[in-house]
Design an enzyme around this catalytic site. Structure first.
Site, mmCIF file in Angstrom:
data_model
loop_
_atom_site.group_PDB
_atom_site.id
_atom_site.type_symbol
_atom_site.label_atom_id
_atom_site.label_comp_id
_atom_site.label_asym_id
_atom_site.label_seq_id
_atom_site.Cartn_x
_atom_site.Cartn_y
_atom_site.Cartn_z
ATOM 1 N N GLY A 20 0.837 -1.203 0.000
ATOM 2 C CA GLY A 20 0.000 0.000 0.000
ATOM 3 C C GLY A 20 0.867 1.246 0.000
ATOM 4 O O GLY A 20 1.848 1.343 0.747
ATOM 5 N N GLY B 235 -0.690 4.493 0.020
ATOM 6 C CA GLY B 235 -1.498 5.657 0.378
ATOM 7 C C GLY B 235 -0.709 6.479 1.381
ATOM 8 O O GLY B 235 0.511 6.319 1.518
ATOM 9 N N LEU B 236 -1.387 7.341 2.107
ATOM 10 C CA LEU B 236 -0.670 8.180 3.059
ATOM 11 C C LEU B 236 0.138 7.345 4.035
ATOM 12 O O LEU B 236 1.306 7.622 4.299
ATOM 13 C CB LEU B 236 -1.654 9.056 3.824
ATOM 14 C CG LEU B 236 -2.193 10.224 3.017
ATOM 15 C CD1 LEU B 236 -3.227 10.984 3.828
ATOM 16 C CD2 LEU B 236 -1.070 11.152 2.598
ATOM 17 N N HIS C 255 -21.050 8.945 6.348
ATOM 18 C CA HIS C 255 -20.793 10.386 6.280
ATOM 19 C C HIS C 255 -22.073 11.128 5.904
ATOM 20 O O HIS C 255 -22.750 10.758 4.952
ATOM 21 C CB HIS C 255 -19.705 10.649 5.241
ATOM 22 C CG HIS C 255 -19.089 12.005 5.362
ATOM 23 N ND1 HIS C 255 -19.800 13.151 5.121
ATOM 24 C CD2 HIS C 255 -17.848 12.405 5.702
ATOM 25 C CE1 HIS C 255 -18.997 14.196 5.314
ATOM 26 N NE2 HIS C 255 -17.811 13.767 5.665
ATOM 27 N N ARG D 169 -20.167 13.447 12.842
ATOM 28 C CA ARG D 169 -20.776 12.829 11.664
ATOM 29 C C ARG D 169 -21.910 11.878 11.990
ATOM 30 O O ARG D 169 -22.927 11.868 11.310
ATOM 31 C CB ARG D 169 -19.699 12.055 10.912
ATOM 32 C CG ARG D 169 -18.704 12.995 10.330
ATOM 33 C CD ARG D 169 -17.564 12.295 9.665
ATOM 34 N NE ARG D 169 -16.741 13.331 9.069
ATOM 35 C CZ ARG D 169 -15.611 13.110 8.421
ATOM 36 N NH1 ARG D 169 -15.174 11.880 8.283
ATOM 37 N NH2 ARG D 169 -14.941 14.111 7.928
ATOM 38 N N HIS E 194 -18.439 5.736 4.280
ATOM 39 C CA HIS E 194 -17.315 6.607 4.000
ATOM 40 C C HIS E 194 -15.988 6.076 4.525
ATOM 41 O O HIS E 194 -14.953 6.212 3.892
ATOM 42 C CB HIS E 194 -17.601 7.966 4.638
ATOM 43 C CG HIS E 194 -16.515 8.963 4.478
ATOM 44 N ND1 HIS E 194 -16.070 9.347 3.234
ATOM 45 C CD2 HIS E 194 -15.787 9.665 5.374
ATOM 46 C CE1 HIS E 194 -15.096 10.257 3.395
ATOM 47 N NE2 HIS E 194 -14.902 10.446 4.669
HETATM 48 C C1 LIG Z 1 -13.853 11.054 -0.411
HETATM 49 C C2 LIG Z 1 -13.073 10.965 0.854
HETATM 50 C C3 LIG Z 1 -12.669 12.127 1.505
HETATM 51 C C4 LIG Z 1 -11.938 12.053 2.684
HETATM 52 N N1 LIG Z 1 -11.566 13.209 3.289
HETATM 53 C C5 LIG Z 1 -10.829 13.161 4.428
HETATM 54 C C6 LIG Z 1 -10.393 14.337 5.063
HETATM 55 O O1 LIG Z 1 -10.680 15.448 4.618
HETATM 56 N N2 LIG Z 1 -9.646 14.232 6.175
HETATM 57 C C7 LIG Z 1 -9.293 13.027 6.699
HETATM 58 O O2 LIG Z 1 -8.591 12.995 7.692
HETATM 59 N N3 LIG Z 1 -9.680 11.890 6.099
HETATM 60 C C8 LIG Z 1 -10.441 11.918 4.980
HETATM 61 N N4 LIG Z 1 -10.840 10.743 4.390
HETATM 62 C C9 LIG Z 1 -10.354 9.455 4.883
HETATM 63 C C10 LIG Z 1 -8.926 9.218 4.439
HETATM 64 O O3 LIG Z 1 -8.733 9.729 3.143
HETATM 65 C C11 LIG Z 1 -8.537 7.754 4.386
HETATM 66 O O4 LIG Z 1 -8.960 7.115 5.528
HETATM 67 C C12 LIG Z 1 -7.037 7.599 4.293
HETATM 68 O O5 LIG Z 1 -6.539 8.355 3.231
HETATM 69 C C13 LIG Z 1 -6.614 6.159 4.148
HETATM 70 O O6 LIG Z 1 -5.228 6.117 3.902
HETATM 71 P P1 LIG Z 1 -4.439 4.752 3.899
HETATM 72 O O7 LIG Z 1 -3.034 5.106 3.578
HETATM 73 O O8 LIG Z 1 -4.702 4.022 5.150
HETATM 74 O O9 LIG Z 1 -5.083 3.886 2.729
HETATM 75 P P2 LIG Z 1 -5.364 4.172 1.179
HETATM 76 O O10 LIG Z 1 -5.095 5.550 0.779
HETATM 77 O O11 LIG Z 1 -6.701 3.599 0.904
HETATM 78 O O12 LIG Z 1 -4.267 3.312 0.439
HETATM 79 C C14 LIG Z 1 -4.337 1.946 0.310
HETATM 80 C C15 LIG Z 1 -3.162 1.501 -0.513
HETATM 81 O O13 LIG Z 1 -3.064 0.105 -0.450
HETATM 82 C C16 LIG Z 1 -2.947 -0.441 -1.736
HETATM 83 N N5 LIG Z 1 -3.532 -1.777 -1.659
HETATM 84 C C17 LIG Z 1 -4.687 -2.164 -1.064
HETATM 85 N N6 LIG Z 1 -4.854 -3.493 -1.165
HETATM 86 C C18 LIG Z 1 -3.776 -3.960 -1.825
HETATM 87 C C19 LIG Z 1 -3.382 -5.249 -2.249
HETATM 88 N N7 LIG Z 1 -4.125 -6.339 -1.995
HETATM 89 N N8 LIG Z 1 -2.218 -5.363 -2.931
HETATM 90 C C20 LIG Z 1 -1.458 -4.254 -3.203
HETATM 91 N N9 LIG Z 1 -1.791 -3.025 -2.819
HETATM 92 C C21 LIG Z 1 -2.932 -2.882 -2.148
HETATM 93 C C22 LIG Z 1 -3.614 0.526 -2.642
HETATM 94 O O14 LIG Z 1 -3.115 0.400 -3.950
HETATM 95 C C23 LIG Z 1 -3.225 1.840 -1.988
HETATM 96 O O15 LIG Z 1 -1.949 2.210 -2.417
HETATM 97 C C24 LIG Z 1 -11.603 10.809 3.217
HETATM 98 C C25 LIG Z 1 -12.014 9.641 2.571
HETATM 99 C C26 LIG Z 1 -12.776 9.719 1.419
HETATM 100 C C27 LIG Z 1 -13.291 8.467 0.815
#
Ligand SMILES: Cc1cc2nc3c(=O)[nH]c(=O)nc-3n(C[C@H](O)[C@H](O)[C@H](O)COP(=O)(O)OP(=O)(O)OC[C@H]3O[C@@H](n4cnc5c(N)ncnc54)[C@H](O)[C@@H]3O)c2cc1C
Ligand code: SF4
Ligand code: FES
Lengths: 250, 596
Positions: free
Chosen positions: B40, B42-43, B266, B337, B429
């Protein structure tokens, strides 16, 4: 409404592709991609292969959707990605032509899916500020002029979709590269590495086989985030400044 | 099984400081010998991969996306919290901690949340240094705004694209490490299993999405930063490709899932428009700073609006029910929320929903436009400005604050929200539940860590706005670089992980068998169609209101659906090519087995 679709089908990068015609029943509230979902469900029901296309956020921010619709990257709406385009743009009986982004540096993976990893490699070459985790001073230690910060933001709004390349007759990546150079270079934090960043990113861009910029400005017109070509001018100035002022060979 | 959260002893405020200065660490020359897999980007994942590589570990990072920059985190709009107290309004680490605990209905782990509040300030510093263009005041300093459930202004933001800007910052830090070879990046690789050797997580099995190749990767520790499971509901604000495969495979290998019932609904999303709908779009919570939520008081007005005979602006103030302001005067429209969502449901259950399906309420900016317009006119020295001027000036202010959200709304619905109120309805959400982790963010499987939305620890039963970005980046930048040492310091004598080990062979074979099974069912229905039906059942019976009878019913429906899935699924194409149909959540049926 009934629509006729002419869609580019290509099994993979080593086979030749071509257009195939389809019909689909859509309604005006659907998004363009939902219309393609409907098409794919009917194809699957007939045991035919669905059309491969990329999509994820479906709200215009991840930059992964990429199609040329009736000759325009991301379709006819200004400042809009393919996923944000809605079917109220079209009417009963329309024929819509759908192709992948075309550029030498974006090889086709399948149907409408292309490989844009060249963009990642350009960023890897220098599209960052070198600061390790934990080294940062207080966030308010360096005030940034509001207007400058706002310009930097506008450049940073680039979603890396590659429409600028696909829209350009030379398949140049200048808008993308200049957006990153402006975003970082306009901020005091990014100033230190500015020259190196410019030289390294431009070199990588050339190595990836993107074309030269000849000021057609189709990129700006079709960029879904309306990134300005003023960034290209800024990049050119920075490039010449860096190339002349640098001890390094360019 | 007895679970130990491993929260350090001592005062809440001292735990993390003491921990950091006493935890086992790995010396630089040993870090170079140790491999870490991060799934992953993401952030949480990108920040972890970059930070661990900077420390000297050899990192292999994986994403199913074509580039790390596409992760779902990119879509976050509203902002990120920090206890900077730049607004001088009484904020502090303790207050951020307390608000987060209280917002989560006192069900989050206090030690973790206090640490989160402590490092929140470092996150803002780090992101600013990376060049994240946060909003700024005229004096050039950082600007903040308020989010739901809080009475201070502690949310930093970058217009309506905070997630994108933060992710690009982390992506760039990651790119720098890829460039110098400290991170090996594997795009378009989907993790399909985690491999356990002698009780420790030692690697993963992936499918290369370009050519279908099943591959093995070994490492001394495995980090899952793979996001949440909101897409179990099919319709949600999550990106289409979010899925729970990675976490679910971990569960199948013995990891525990905590609080899976805690799903955040949400309150402000664009309502469903038809059965072809593929996802729902969030309208950021920040809009509730200025938008007022209402429904008509009189049923005849509701009817007239639904039939298009009256417009919302035709309803006089006295006949509107600003129900949040009425019921919760101290928070007004900025209630948490869960409260806002339930209140919208109540209004719609009473029959006062304002769109054709009766499932929408208004979010109205008219008063804010007038308020901002008057103050801007005053600032410009305009005496006796007319209403049109005030409205124009007010709309300019609103555009500056929320321009891209308003544009997004108009593109989707065709309505202009400057002129007519938005229609909104709650949608799935975020998932507070996730893999169980201890204070080190380690699951109950040694060497297997979970970060970001994929874990369960910081948000209890309800996440406050702007705290997921904070948590993801806290986990990745500032927590895991320390806590992973507690495990890896015991591994400095371990050799490189041998992917020839029989555990790898077995896991690989299981993956192959699962895929062949799906390919060979040869039925008639697509993955998508099953997923839609699963989602509908989840929403109807496990959505905003749940009861025993409904849950039992849902369980039966899902069992039947699963049986049908394995009988009648049809996956077109082949396994050994680029095949988007196989990337769809074909794992859901195995997930369904959890309702057994
Ligand atoms: C529309 C929206 C708006 C939001 N706004 C806010 C906000 O304003 N403020 C706030 O604090 N939060 C907000 N959130 C929540 C927040 O964005 C998310 O909870 C957070 O970004 C999740 O980050 P993460 O790094 O945990 O996962 P993600 O960003 O979901 O990343 C997951 C990663 O894992 C990878 N991955 C997953 N499964 C596999 C696999 N089997 N094999 C290989 N790779 C895989 C994906 O490719 C990706 O790179 C919002 C959410 C949404 C939906
Ligand atoms: S500059 Fe515009 S068109 Fe080019 S990649 Fe960025 S967002 Fe896309
Ligand atoms: S699907 Fe993300 S921008 Fe279109």
């Amino acid at each position: 409404m009934k629509l006729n679709l002419k869609i580019w089908r290509q099994k993979n990068n080593s086979t030749k592709g071509g257009f195939k015609s389809y019909q689909v029943d859509a309604n005006t509230h659907m998004s363009f991609l939902e219309m393609l979902d409907v098409l794919n469900e009917t194809l699957i029901a007939k045991k035919e292969e669905p059309v491969a296309f990329e999509h994820d956020c479906r709200e215009g921010i991840c930059g992964v959707c990429s199609m040329v619709i009736d000759g325009q990257t991301h379709g006819p709406w200004k400042g809009t990605t393919t996923c944000q385009l809605h079917m109220r743009e079209f009417k009963e009986g329309d024929t819509i032509t759908i192709e992948p982004f075309r550029a030498k540096s974006f090889p086709v993976v399948k149907d409408l899916v292309v490989d844009r990893s060249a963009f990642d490699r350009i960023i890897q070459a220098g599209g960052y500020i070198s600061v390790n985790t934990g080294q940062a001073p207080d966030g308010n230690a360096i005030p940034v002029e509001r207007e400058k910060s706002s310009f930097a933001f506008e450049a940073a709004a680039c979603i890396g979709c590659g429409a600028c390349v696909a829209a350009c007759p030379n398949a140049s990546a200048m808008l993308f590269v200049s957006a990153k150079v402006s975003h970082l270079g306009l901020l005091p934090q990014g100033d230190v590495e500015h020259s190196d960043r410019v030289l390294n990113m431009v070199k990588q861009m050339d190595d990836e086989g993107f074309g030269r910029c000849s000021n057609v400005t189709a990129c700006e017109a079709e960029c879904p985030k309306e990134i300005s070509v003023a960034n290209i001018a800024r990049l050119n100035r920075a490039y010449f400044g860096a190339a002349l002022g640098s001890e390094k060979k360019v | 099984m007895k679970l130990d959260g491993k929260v350090p002893s001592g005062d809440l405020a001292d735990k993390w400081t003491t921990y950091k200065s006493t935890c086992p660490i790995v010396a630089p020359h040993n870090k170079r010998r140790l491999d870490v897999i991060v799934v992953g980007t993401g952030l949480a994942g990108a920040s972890a991969a970059a930070s661990l590589a900077e420390l000297g570990y050899n990192v292999k990072a994986f994403t199913f996306h074509d580039s790390p920059r596409r992760a779902h985190s990119i879509a976050a709009q509203g902002g990120i919290n920090a206890a900077k107290n730049y607004a001088n309004d009484g904020d502090s680490v303790y207050r951020l901690f307390y608000d987060t605990i209280k917002g989560g209905d006192y069900r989050a782990r206090e030690g973790n949340v206090h640490r989160l509040a402590e490092v929140s300030n470092n996150i803002i510093d780090q992101c600013v240094a990376q060049g994240v263009p946060f909003a700024r005041e005229y004096g050039g300093l950082l600007e903040t705004r308020s989010f739901g459930g809080v009475q201070v202004s502690r949310t930093f933001y970058a217009r309506g694209q905070t997630g994108q800007q933060l992710l690009i910052g982390a992506y760039q830090a990651l790119s720098r490490q890829i460039h110098i070879g400290k991170v090996e990046m594997y795009n378009r690789h989907e993790m399909l299993d985690v491999v356990i050797v002698d009780g420790k997580a030692r690697g993963i099995i992936t499918r290369n999405l370009l050519n279908g190749k099943i591959e093995r990767f070994g490492a001394h520790a495995v980090i899952l930063a793979t996001g949440g499971y909101g897409n179990v509901f099919y319709l949600s604000t999550n990106a289409m490709n979010c899925n729970v495969t990675a976490a679910w495979r971990a569960v199948k290998r013995g990891a525990l899932m905590a609080n899976p019932c805690y799903t955040q609904i949400h309150p402000t999303c664009i309502p469903v428009s038809g059965d072809y709908q593929s996802k729902l779009t969030l309208m950021s919570e920040s809009l509730r700073n200025d938008g007022r939520v209402w429904v008509p008081q009189k049923m005849e007005d509701v009817k007239a609006i639904r039939e298009g005979k009256k417009k919302p602006v035709d309803i006089p103030e006295a006949d509107r029910d600003y129900y949040l302001e009425r019921r919760y005067p101290s928070f007004g429209n900025l209630v948490p929320r869960d409260v806002a969502s339930r209140a919208a449901k109540v209004a719609c259950d009473e029959g006062r929903g304002v769109n054709a399906s009766g499932l929408a309420v208004f979010l109205d900016f008219a008063s804010a436009i007038q308020r901002y317009g008057s103050s801007k006119a005053h600032a410009q020295g305009l005496e006796h400005p007319d209403k049109a001027t005030i409205t124009r000036l007010g709309e300019e202010v609103i555009e500056e604050k929320y321009g891209n959200l308003f544009q997004m709304y108009e593109k989707i619905t065709g309505d202009n929200p400057y002129k007519t109120p938005m229609m909104i309805f709650p949608a799935v959400h975020y998932t507070m539940g996730g893999l169980w982790v201890d204070y080190n963010l380690e699951t109950n499987i040694p060497g297997l860590f979970a970060l970001g939305e994929a874990n369960f620890s910081d948000h209890g039963a309800n996440r406050l706005g702007a705290s997921a970005l904070m948590q993801g980046l806290a986990d990745g930048y500032f927590v895991i670089p320390y806590t992973i040492g507690t495990f890896l310091s015991g591994e400095i004598r371990s050799d490189k992980v041998d992917t020839g080990h029989e555990a790898f062979a077995l896991a690989e074979k299981e993956v192959q068998d699962r895929l062949s099974r799906l390919m060979n069912i040869g039925g008639n229905q697509s993955v998508e169609s099953f997923h839609r039906r699963l989602g509908l059942t989840m929403w109807d019976y496990c959505g905003m209101a749940r009861n025993e009878e409904g849950l039992k019913k849902a369980r039966q429906i899902i069992r039947d659906l699963r049986e049908e899935f394995y009988r009648d699924l049809y996956v077109p194409g082949t396994q050994d090519e680029f095949n988007p149909e196989l990337e769809k959540p074909t794992e859901s049926p195995t997930l369904w087995s959890s309702v057994k």
